[in-house]
Design an enzyme around this catalytic site. Structure first.
Site, PDB file in Angstrom:
ATOM      1  N   LYS A 189      24.600  19.972 -92.967  1.00  0.00           N
ATOM      2  CA  LYS A 189      23.732  19.755 -91.796  1.00  0.00           C
ATOM      3  C   LYS A 189      23.440  21.072 -91.058  1.00  0.00           C
ATOM      4  CE  LYS A 189      25.161  14.943 -91.050  1.00  0.00           C
ATOM      5  NZ  LYS A 189      25.663  13.973 -90.045  1.00  0.00           N
ATOM      6  N   ASN A 205      28.250  17.187 -87.142  1.00  0.00           N
ATOM      7  CA  ASN A 205      29.483  17.027 -87.928  1.00  0.00           C
ATOM      8  C   ASN A 205      29.410  17.580 -89.356  1.00  0.00           C
ATOM      9  OD1 ASN A 205      27.928  15.015 -88.968  1.00  0.00           O
ATOM     10  ND2 ASN A 205      29.283  13.329 -88.430  1.00  0.00           N
ATOM     11  N   THR A 211      33.854  10.561 -89.565  1.00  0.00           N
ATOM     12  CA  THR A 211      32.597  10.924 -88.877  1.00  0.00           C
ATOM     13  C   THR A 211      32.864  11.801 -87.655  1.00  0.00           C
ATOM     14  OG1 THR A 211      31.728   8.782 -89.576  1.00  0.00           O
ATOM     15  CG2 THR A 211      30.476   9.948 -87.877  1.00  0.00           C
ATOM     16  N   GLU A 231      19.216   7.652-101.747  1.00  0.00           N
ATOM     17  CA  GLU A 231      19.166   8.950-101.050  1.00  0.00           C
ATOM     18  C   GLU A 231      18.822  10.089-102.018  1.00  0.00           C
ATOM     19  OE1 GLU A 231      22.878   9.337 -98.924  1.00  0.00           O
ATOM     20  OE2 GLU A 231      22.321   7.768 -97.502  1.00  0.00           O
ATOM     21  N   TYR A 235      17.332   8.261 -92.079  1.00  0.00           N
ATOM     22  CA  TYR A 235      18.338   7.562 -91.266  1.00  0.00           C
ATOM     23  C   TYR A 235      17.817   6.230 -90.710  1.00  0.00           C
ATOM     24  CZ  TYR A 235      21.860  11.309 -91.254  1.00  0.00           C
ATOM     25  OH  TYR A 235      22.828  12.212 -91.602  1.00  0.00           O
ATOM     26  N   HIS A 286      26.722  15.340 -94.486  1.00  0.00           N
ATOM     27  CA  HIS A 286      26.420  13.934 -94.747  1.00  0.00           C
ATOM     28  C   HIS A 286      26.846  13.633 -96.167  1.00  0.00           C
ATOM     29  CE1 HIS A 286      24.200  10.174 -95.296  1.00  0.00           C
ATOM     30  NE2 HIS A 286      23.898  10.654 -96.486  1.00  0.00           N
TER      31      HIS A 286
HETATM   32  P1  IDP Z   1      28.787   9.095 -91.607  1.00  0.00           P
HETATM   33  O1  IDP Z   1      27.865  10.309 -91.543  1.00  0.00           O
HETATM   34  O2  IDP Z   1      30.244   9.497 -91.537  1.00  0.00           O
HETATM   35  O3  IDP Z   1      28.465   8.182 -92.739  1.00  0.00           O
HETATM   36  P2  IDP Z   1      27.494   7.168 -89.816  1.00  0.00           P
HETATM   37  O4  IDP Z   1      28.204   6.170 -88.963  1.00  0.00           O
HETATM   38  O5  IDP Z   1      26.698   6.680 -90.998  1.00  0.00           O
HETATM   39  O6  IDP Z   1      28.551   8.277 -90.250  1.00  0.00           O
HETATM   40  O7  IDP Z   1      26.515   7.962 -88.840  1.00  0.00           O
HETATM   41  C1  IDP Z   1      25.509   8.813 -89.331  1.00  0.00           C
HETATM   42  C2  IDP Z   1      25.461  10.070 -88.485  1.00  0.00           C
HETATM   43  O8  IDP Z   1      25.027   9.747 -87.176  1.00  0.00           O
HETATM   44  C3  IDP Z   1      26.811  10.752 -88.280  1.00  0.00           C
HETATM   45  O9  IDP Z   1      27.189  11.587 -89.331  1.00  0.00           O
HETATM   46  C4  IDP Z   1      26.563  11.542 -87.006  1.00  0.00           C
HETATM   47  O10 IDP Z   1      25.855  12.752 -87.279  1.00  0.00           O
HETATM   48  C5  IDP Z   1      25.655  10.597 -86.228  1.00  0.00           C
HETATM   49  N1  IDP Z   1      26.450   9.779 -85.288  1.00  0.00           N
HETATM   50  C6  IDP Z   1      27.262   8.745 -85.589  1.00  0.00           C
HETATM   51  N2  IDP Z   1      27.822   8.231 -84.472  1.00  0.00           N
HETATM   52  C7  IDP Z   1      27.341   8.968 -83.438  1.00  0.00           C
HETATM   53  C8  IDP Z   1      27.541   8.919 -82.019  1.00  0.00           C
HETATM   54  O11 IDP Z   1      28.283   8.080 -81.483  1.00  0.00           O
HETATM   55  N3  IDP Z   1      26.860   9.859 -81.298  1.00  0.00           N
HETATM   56  C9  IDP Z   1      26.025  10.781 -81.862  1.00  0.00           C
HETATM   57  N4  IDP Z   1      25.820  10.853 -83.202  1.00  0.00           N
HETATM   58  C10 IDP Z   1      26.461   9.962 -83.980  1.00  0.00           C
END
Ligand code: IDP
Length: 137
Positions: free
Chosen positions: A9, A112, A91, A126, A49, A115
């Site tokens: 990312k 984070n 996450t 994807e 997304y 992905h």
């Molecule tokens: P993942 O990337 O670990 O699969 P997901 O729940 O699918 O996690 O969420 C997708 C992305 O959305 C996360 O990697 C993160 O960048 C963002 N995200 C998830 N939860 C939050 C939040 O509570 N606040 C802001 N961004 C979030």
């Protein structure tokens, strides 16, 4: 053999840790079958997304994912989907196990670092979103 989609990312690309993250994959039995650096448009990020479009953080997520270039890869190996998720960590980097990519390189729950596809079915979708068949070798 499975294939999964990985994205480095914008936060991790800006930090200059592309090589360090790729090393985690290659050192743990995941081969890079395809790779490119791209700047996502708002439309690209929103489409990628789309499953999260009702979530409160959707706008932030699209803004973040378009804030700079990303590196997109197809990783290949035994149990590649689960292996990649394991190497990534939780996450929220504060909850990510020590030694995982997110524990070592991520800033926050939104920025984070990586992905990874969460199922084989989503991996196929994807991968097809980013790569033509001839780009996967
Ligand atoms: P993942 O990337 O670990 O699969 P997901 O729940 O699918 O996690 O969420 C997708 C992305 O959305 C996360 O990697 C993160 O960048 C963002 N995200 C998830 N939860 C939050 C939040 O509570 N606040 C802001 N961004 C979030």
């Amino acid at each position: 053999m499975e294939q999964t989609l990985s994205i480095i990312k914008p936060d991790a690309v800006k930090k200059g840790v592309i090589g360090k993250i790729i090393d985690r994959f290659e050192s743990n039995g995941l081969r890079i079958a395809a790779m490119k650096k791209v700047q996502l448009s708002e439309q690209d990020a929103a489409e990628f997304y789309a499953v999260h479009k009702e979530r409160p953080f959707f706008g932030e997520l699209v803004e973040f994912m378009t804030s700079g270039p990303v590196v997109v890869m197809v990783l290949e190996g035994e149990n590649a989907v689960a292996k990649n998720r394991e190497l990534m960590g939780a996450t929220n980097p504060k909850e990510a196990a020590p030694g995982t990519i997110r524990a070592d390189f991520a800033e926050s729950i939104d920025a984070n670092a990586v992905h990874g596809s969460d199922s084989l079915e989503n991996a196929k979708i994807e991968i097809a979103f980013f790569f033509a068949k001839r780009e996967i070798v």
